[in-house]
Design an enzyme around this catalytic site. Structure first.
Site, PDB file in Angstrom:
ATOM      1  N   SER A 206       8.976  -3.306   0.504  1.00 33.48           N
ATOM      2  CA  SER A 206       7.701  -3.680  -0.110  1.00 33.48           C
ATOM      3  C   SER A 206       7.785  -4.090  -1.574  1.00 33.48           C
ATOM      4  CB  SER A 206       6.700  -2.527   0.030  1.00 33.48           C
ATOM      5  OG  SER A 206       6.363  -2.335   1.379  1.00 33.48           O
TER       6      SER A 206
ATOM      7  N   SER B  11       4.395  -4.785   0.630  1.00 29.46           N
ATOM      8  CA  SER B  11       3.011  -4.489   0.296  1.00 29.46           C
ATOM      9  C   SER B  11       2.704  -4.611  -1.202  1.00 29.46           C
ATOM     10  CB  SER B  11       2.669  -3.064   0.756  1.00 29.46           C
ATOM     11  OG  SER B  11       3.509  -2.100   0.129  1.00 29.46           O
TER      12      SER B  11
ATOM     13  N   LYS C 116       1.006  -0.926  -9.254  1.00 27.06           N
ATOM     14  CA  LYS C 116       0.514  -1.031  -7.878  1.00 27.06           C
ATOM     15  C   LYS C 116      -0.518   0.067  -7.640  1.00 27.06           C
ATOM     16  CE  LYS C 116       2.287  -1.022  -3.102  1.00 27.06           C
ATOM     17  NZ  LYS C 116       3.514  -0.906  -2.271  1.00 27.06           N
TER      18      LYS C 116
END
Length: 466
Positions: free
Chosen positions: A173, A149, A74
């Site tokens: 997330s 996210s 990420k």
């Protein structure tokens, strides 16, 4: 699904595939960026590491279990020499000066990063639409959001672009996008994995979390990243979780669920029906199931966002274009700060900074922020009582199915409410795993703090039961 890590490791050892070919295959799959999961390909870096693995194998040297295994990161983790943008305009040209501890541990184990993955800017969102790289598209239906996210990370795993990915979970997330894309996603106990080198969103709930297609691969990656780090004082020593121990779930006797989650008007009728059907299957295996009382979901969401916005306002105060970020000059220093932050932060990030500054401001902090802290303590105490009564808490991951791309941006309040079933476990700092079973967006398994092993055990039980 069987462990991809074990399978690929054996193929490398047996010389059925070369590491270079494996890495190139993943890079070729990622390059078209079909689901908008890619912020940057790490092609040169990855292929150089792959060549070294191939050289070791050619010499007959032993390679580790993770050596040569491709993974994604990420784009909120530092990896020295690579761009770490947080999917934001402000940091789109920022290069990492060092490597995050969790990522370094994976590198030390020989795993090979192939991609920096798209996500909500600074982790602010539940759909991975709040990004300068374009909305992440769901792995199963490209008209739907990928979840947030860590949407890019979950989609890449679901599409087999990476064997595993490292997301970040603050209020759900990792777990929510894992549910949206039918893969496993773990938020470990707070402090089990170092946060050093992870761009901070809300420091008291931020967790490093792996996403993969099997419980075994989650276990392998979790073990490698876990442990005390002198650079993160919230970390602690954590014993390795053995494969044999999570295969025996005979000591799990009681399971609880929060009846207000299931009785809520907000929950989709199909998710509710599927969840209750799962409960019946668990009962049929001789496990006692207890309905538990808990805080209403709107209280959980408001408490979480009160504290998270306060912490993000504080954490992002350093990003003014002076030391970090895309600076925009104006007539004086104060105006330069203002225009730099106004032009470079997304609408959602600005919304959270303004909200955080509001709850921390004089006249409001006692009324709002301190009340939020008190509620967090009460939530933690509630969990302690619950885990005296049950071994595991089971819950839906989300109250509804993934929305269409674009709809969440029109209704931020609805986006916040999509976190209703995940944020409570974040506030309690508890280990929680999404499994791709039981409902359309999966199930969430939670155990008492520091009992990550039990979560993986119950995941194996569900895999064999439903």
């Amino acid at each position: 699904m069987a462990s991809q890590i074990h399978t690929l490791h054996q193929q490398l050892v047996n010389k059925e595939i070369s590491c270079t070919a494996l890495i190139q295959e993943k890079l070729d799959a990622l390059k078209p960026n079909t689901n908008q999961t890619v912020n940057a390909l790490l092609d040169t870096f990855a292929l150089d590491l792959a060549a070294k693995v191939d050289a070791k194998i050619a010499k007959g040297e032993t390679i580790g279990l993770l050596e040569g295994i491709p993974f994604g990161i990420k784009d909120v983790y530092m990896l020295q020499g690579t761009y770490t943008t947080a999917s934001s305009e402000l940091l789109k040209h920022y290069k990492s000066a060092y490597t995050a501890t969790a990522i370094q541990k994976l590198l030390d184990a020989g795993a090979i990063p192939v991609v920096k993955e798209n996500c909500d800017s600074f982790g602010h969102g539940s759909s991975s639409e709040n990004t300068i790289f374009g909305a992440v598209k769901n792995a199963l239906n490209p008209n739907l959001v990928g979840g947030g996210s860590s949407g890019g990370s979950a989609v890449n795993v679901a599409k087999d672009y990476t064997v595993f990915s490292i997301g970040g979970d603050t209020g759900g997330s990792v777990r929510q996008p894992a549910g949206y894309n039918h893969v496993y996603g773990l938020k470990p106990s707070y402090g089990r994995i170092s946060r050093y080198g992870l761009m901070a969103y809300a420091s008291s709930t931020d967790c490093v979390g792996p996403i993969a297609k099997s419980v075994e691969d989650i276990r392998i990656v979790l073990n490698v990243m876990s442990g005390k780090d002198p650079k993160d004082q919230t970390t602690y020593d954590a014993s390795a979780i053995e494969a044999e121990t999570i295969s025996d779930y005979s000591n799990i006797k009681t399971v609880g669920y929060f009846k207000n989650f299931i009785d809520s008007d907000a929950i989709d009728s199909k998710i509710k029906a599927d969840f209750l059907a799962t409960i019946e299957k668990i009962k049929a295996k001789g496990i006692e199931v207890k309905a538990l009382d808990f805080f209403k979901s709107d209280i959980l969401v408001s408490t979480y966002y009160t504290l998270a916005m306060a912490e993000t306002a504080s954490n992002l105060s350093r990003l003014d274009g002076s030391n970090y970020g895309n600076r925009i000059e104006d007539k004086n220093l104060k105006e330069s700060y203002a225009v730099t932050r106004s032009e470079n932060f997304s609408e959602e990030t600005k919304r959270r900074i303004v909200g955080g500054n509001q709850v921390l401001s004089q006249g409001f902090s006692d009324e709002i922020y301190l009340k939020g802290l008190a509620l967090r303590d009460a939530i933690s105490e509630n969990f302690e009582k619950d885990f005296e009564a049950v071994d595991i808490i089971l819950s839906p991951v989300t109250p509804s199915t993934p929305p269409e791309i674009g709809s969440s941006l029109k209704d931020p309040h609805a986006m916040y409410l999509s976190d209703a079933y995940t944020v409570g476990f974040s506030l309690g700092q508890l280990p929680t795993l999404t499994v791709p079973q039981g409902t359309e967006t999966g199930l969430q398994i939670t155990a008492a703090k520091h009992n990550d092993e039990l979560v993986l055990k119950f995941a194996n039980f569900l895999k064999d039961t439903i």
